[in-house]
Design an enzyme around this catalytic site. Sequence first.
Site, PDB file in Angstrom:
ATOM      1  N   TYR A  49      83.316 -47.194  69.804  1.00 13.98           N
ATOM      2  CA  TYR A  49      84.944 -47.538  69.055  1.00 13.98           C
ATOM      3  C   TYR A  49      85.229 -46.718  70.311  1.00 13.98           C
ATOM      4  CZ  TYR A  49      89.677 -46.530  67.665  1.00 13.98           C
ATOM      5  OH  TYR A  49      90.780 -46.303  67.013  1.00 13.98           O
ATOM      6  N   LYS A 105      87.941 -48.652  73.191  1.00 10.67           N
ATOM      7  CA  LYS A 105      89.752 -47.558  73.386  1.00 10.67           C
ATOM      8  C   LYS A 105      89.803 -47.445  74.553  1.00 10.67           C
ATOM      9  CE  LYS A 105      92.893 -47.750  70.630  1.00 10.67           C
ATOM     10  NZ  LYS A 105      93.789 -48.934  70.132  1.00 10.67           N
ATOM     11  N   THR A 131      93.829 -43.819  70.807  1.00  8.30           N
ATOM     12  CA  THR A 131      93.778 -42.424  69.882  1.00  8.30           C
ATOM     13  C   THR A 131      93.260 -41.631  70.670  1.00  8.30           C
ATOM     14  OG1 THR A 131      92.078 -42.332  68.277  1.00  8.30           O
ATOM     15  CG2 THR A 131      91.187 -44.225  69.862  1.00  8.30           C
ATOM     16  N   ASP A 132      93.033 -40.468  70.258  1.00  5.62           N
ATOM     17  CA  ASP A 132      92.894 -39.256  70.246  1.00  5.62           C
ATOM     18  C   ASP A 132      91.106 -39.355  70.638  1.00  5.62           C
ATOM     19  OD1 ASP A 132      92.261 -39.188  67.500  1.00  5.62           O
ATOM     20  OD2 ASP A 132      92.610 -37.343  67.575  1.00  5.62           O
ATOM     21  N   GLU A 133      90.373 -40.170  70.398  1.00  5.24           N
ATOM     22  CA  GLU A 133      88.742 -40.280  70.301  1.00  5.24           C
ATOM     23  C   GLU A 133      88.621 -40.540  72.035  1.00  5.24           C
ATOM     24  OE1 GLU A 133      87.246 -41.950  66.477  1.00  5.24           O
ATOM     25  OE2 GLU A 133      89.054 -41.315  65.597  1.00  5.24           O
TER      26      GLU A 133
HETATM   27  P1  NAD Z   1      93.233 -51.474  60.838  1.00  3.31           P
HETATM   28  O1  NAD Z   1      91.349 -51.366  61.203  1.00  3.31           O
HETATM   29  O2  NAD Z   1      93.637 -50.753  59.116  1.00  3.31           O
HETATM   30  O3  NAD Z   1      94.147 -52.607  61.394  1.00  3.31           O
HETATM   31  C1  NAD Z   1      93.299 -53.082  62.140  1.00  3.31           C
HETATM   32  C2  NAD Z   1      94.972 -54.514  61.827  1.00  3.31           C
HETATM   33  O4  NAD Z   1      93.895 -55.682  63.810  1.00  3.31           O
HETATM   34  C3  NAD Z   1      94.349 -55.328  60.601  1.00  3.31           C
HETATM   35  O5  NAD Z   1      95.218 -55.991  60.457  1.00  3.31           O
HETATM   36  C4  NAD Z   1      93.171 -57.024  61.421  1.00  3.31           C
HETATM   37  O6  NAD Z   1      93.216 -57.985  60.820  1.00  3.31           O
HETATM   38  C5  NAD Z   1      94.033 -56.510  62.455  1.00  3.31           C
HETATM   39  N1  NAD Z   1      92.958 -57.801  64.397  1.00  3.31           N
HETATM   40  C6  NAD Z   1      91.770 -57.178  64.166  1.00  3.31           C
HETATM   41  N2  NAD Z   1      91.142 -57.962  65.458  1.00  3.31           N
HETATM   42  C7  NAD Z   1      92.257 -58.974  65.545  1.00  3.31           C
HETATM   43  C8  NAD Z   1      92.151 -59.758  67.327  1.00  3.31           C
HETATM   44  N3  NAD Z   1      91.163 -59.738  67.516  1.00  3.31           N
HETATM   45  N4  NAD Z   1      93.808 -60.660  66.805  1.00  3.31           N
HETATM   46  C9  NAD Z   1      94.495 -60.291  65.447  1.00  3.31           C
HETATM   47  N5  NAD Z   1      94.680 -59.080  64.620  1.00  3.31           N
HETATM   48  C10 NAD Z   1      93.409 -58.284  64.806  1.00  3.31           C
HETATM   49  O7  NAD Z   1      93.422 -50.146  61.661  1.00  3.31           O
HETATM   50  P2  NAD Z   1      94.429 -49.381  61.823  1.00  3.31           P
HETATM   51  O8  NAD Z   1      94.434 -47.667  61.688  1.00  3.31           O
HETATM   52  O9  NAD Z   1      95.718 -49.475  61.141  1.00  3.31           O
HETATM   53  O10 NAD Z   1      94.473 -49.246  63.380  1.00  3.31           O
HETATM   54  C11 NAD Z   1      95.705 -48.728  63.878  1.00  3.31           C
HETATM   55  C12 NAD Z   1      95.539 -48.994  65.647  1.00  3.31           C
HETATM   56  O11 NAD Z   1      95.848 -47.360  65.936  1.00  3.31           O
HETATM   57  C13 NAD Z   1      94.383 -49.466  66.184  1.00  3.31           C
HETATM   58  O12 NAD Z   1      94.214 -49.666  68.215  1.00  3.31           O
HETATM   59  C14 NAD Z   1      93.279 -47.704  66.100  1.00  3.31           C
HETATM   60  O13 NAD Z   1      92.575 -47.524  66.906  1.00  3.31           O
HETATM   61  C15 NAD Z   1      95.347 -47.451  66.716  1.00  3.31           C
HETATM   62  N6  NAD Z   1      94.580 -45.518  65.498  1.00  3.31           N
HETATM   63  C16 NAD Z   1      93.905 -45.764  65.198  1.00  3.31           C
HETATM   64  C17 NAD Z   1      94.253 -43.818  64.144  1.00  3.31           C
HETATM   65  C18 NAD Z   1      93.712 -44.364  62.490  1.00  3.31           C
HETATM   66  O14 NAD Z   1      93.498 -42.963  62.080  1.00  3.31           O
HETATM   67  N7  NAD Z   1      93.331 -45.358  61.787  1.00  3.31           N
HETATM   68  C19 NAD Z   1      94.361 -43.462  65.062  1.00  3.31           C
HETATM   69  C20 NAD Z   1      94.551 -43.378  65.946  1.00  3.31           C
HETATM   70  C21 NAD Z   1      94.937 -44.642  66.954  1.00  3.31           C
HETATM   71  P1  TYD Z   2      86.479 -41.466  59.674  1.00  5.69           P
HETATM   72  O1  TYD Z   2      88.042 -41.431  58.385  1.00  5.69           O
HETATM   73  O2  TYD Z   2      85.976 -42.551  59.558  1.00  5.69           O
HETATM   74  O3  TYD Z   2      87.430 -41.357  61.301  1.00  5.69           O
HETATM   75  P2  TYD Z   2      87.256 -41.204  62.442  1.00  5.69           P
HETATM   76  O4  TYD Z   2      85.805 -41.321  63.059  1.00  5.69           O
HETATM   77  O5  TYD Z   2      87.625 -42.650  63.374  1.00  5.69           O
HETATM   78  O6  TYD Z   2      87.781 -39.908  62.642  1.00  5.69           O
HETATM   79  O7  TYD Z   2      86.328 -40.121  59.143  1.00  5.69           O
HETATM   80  C1  TYD Z   2      86.583 -38.554  59.466  1.00  5.69           C
HETATM   81  C2  TYD Z   2      86.032 -37.436  59.379  1.00  5.69           C
HETATM   82  O8  TYD Z   2      84.939 -37.436  57.749  1.00  5.69           O
HETATM   83  C3  TYD Z   2      84.583 -37.874  60.477  1.00  5.69           C
HETATM   84  O9  TYD Z   2      84.000 -36.402  61.043  1.00  5.69           O
HETATM   85  C4  TYD Z   2      83.626 -38.600  59.194  1.00  5.69           C
HETATM   86  C5  TYD Z   2      83.694 -37.574  58.504  1.00  5.69           C
HETATM   87  N1  TYD Z   2      83.251 -38.910  57.161  1.00  5.69           N
HETATM   88  C6  TYD Z   2      82.254 -38.023  55.740  1.00  5.69           C
HETATM   89  O10 TYD Z   2      82.137 -37.417  55.921  1.00  5.69           O
HETATM   90  N2  TYD Z   2      82.457 -39.162  55.155  1.00  5.69           N
HETATM   91  C7  TYD Z   2      82.550 -40.063  55.480  1.00  5.69           C
HETATM   92  O11 TYD Z   2      81.925 -41.132  54.709  1.00  5.69           O
HETATM   93  C8  TYD Z   2      83.405 -40.967  56.407  1.00  5.69           C
HETATM   94  C9  TYD Z   2      84.011 -42.951  56.242  1.00  5.69           C
HETATM   95  C10 TYD Z   2      84.078 -40.085  56.771  1.00  5.69           C
END
Ligand code: NAD
Ligand code: TYD
Length: 340
Positions: free
Chosen positions: A153, A157, A127-129
Amino acid sequence: MRLLVTGGCGFIGTNFILLMKERHPDWKIFNLDKLTYAGNRKNLLKLEQDENSGYTFLHGDIGDREFVTAVLHDHKIDAIVNFAAESHVDRSINDPAPFLSTNIMGTQNLMECARQAGTEKFVHVSTDEVYGSLGPDEPAFSEKNPLQPNSPYSASKAGADLMARAYFETYGFPVSITRCSNNYGPYQFPEKLIPLMFLKATAGEKLPVYGDGSNIRDWIYVDDHCTGVELTLLKGRPGQVYNFGGAAEKTNLELIREMLHLLNRDESLISYVKDRPGHDKRYAMDFKLAEKELGFTPKTSFRQGIGKTIEWYTANREWLEDVRSGAYREFMENWYGERK
Ligand code: NAD
Ligand code: TYD
């Protein structure tokens, strides 16, 4: 290809498997998922019930050495894409431990098992984070930026990313790392900003905006991120990090106002609540390397993407109701109770 996808029952993993099955029907896809609160096996039930789909669900933990070793061996896996993670910043503030256990230890275990099995390609999804936070005038994050994570988090990562780097440098393990900005689209769990705001706005409930709503995120439609992961799998260099972004920076307030407008709801629903501790101010991605080396480009504009997303949640309201378990409600009540 015989591909192991981990975390395929989560948001991005589900979209990735659906897209890859459409684009590469001959691939055999094995989905290893622990089914935490964020994993929903039903997302891919149609594939699971179709004997000819080339899709197999495997219930397990990426941190389980014996199980992962058996999966790699029994299914003759060629390549792995690791999506499995604990992914919600607010939950990591509440309780960091599971983040270390899955995101760092689990990823290390998965890489170790793959190294022992001689797996040819491993894409670690990050992630960019991990880069930390940008000021308003700073240039977007490039792959060369230092890792300066601010939440449990993002620290977990970053820990996994560093371990992946060490596996490449030490063992020549063929791992590439992807780092992407905020995804949105179908199947996103309603604890993240966009599906949560959809849920609340359509129920006529207050929308909790952290701080003054001026924090900036770059938004990418999930299929564009999945394409970036696909390109990394097919063309990415081992040991290389690739950034992906949507070229759509928005303040949270701008985004929420746009959603309210599309949903035909009043801005009076916006409610400012106590800020998230350690709240990163701004993320933005420089993805020139992925454009040049992989031919990546984000194809979906924010306007198109948010339109499709709202359409999907409107048509799949029961999905939103279905995934909100007792544990979900408990976390949400405590967290937002404290923000009042
Ligand atoms: P999510 O939380 O929706 O899904 C995570 C999945 O992983 C779930 O199905 C969960 O059951 C499974 N899981 C958790 N722990 C596990 C374990 N120990 N063994 C096997 N499975 C396990 O997450 P997401 O939003 O789909 O993100 C997927 C990946 O992409 C993550 O690695 C996250 O860090 C990365 N990512 C997410 C975003 C975003 O905006 N959502 C952006 C950049 C990177
Ligand atoms: P989020 O979807 O949790 O993603 P991330 O923190 O990983 O970027 O949040 C996106 C942005 O929205 C972040 O700046 C936090 C803000 N936010 C709120 O203002 N209210 C909320 O209830 C949530 C969940 C997020």
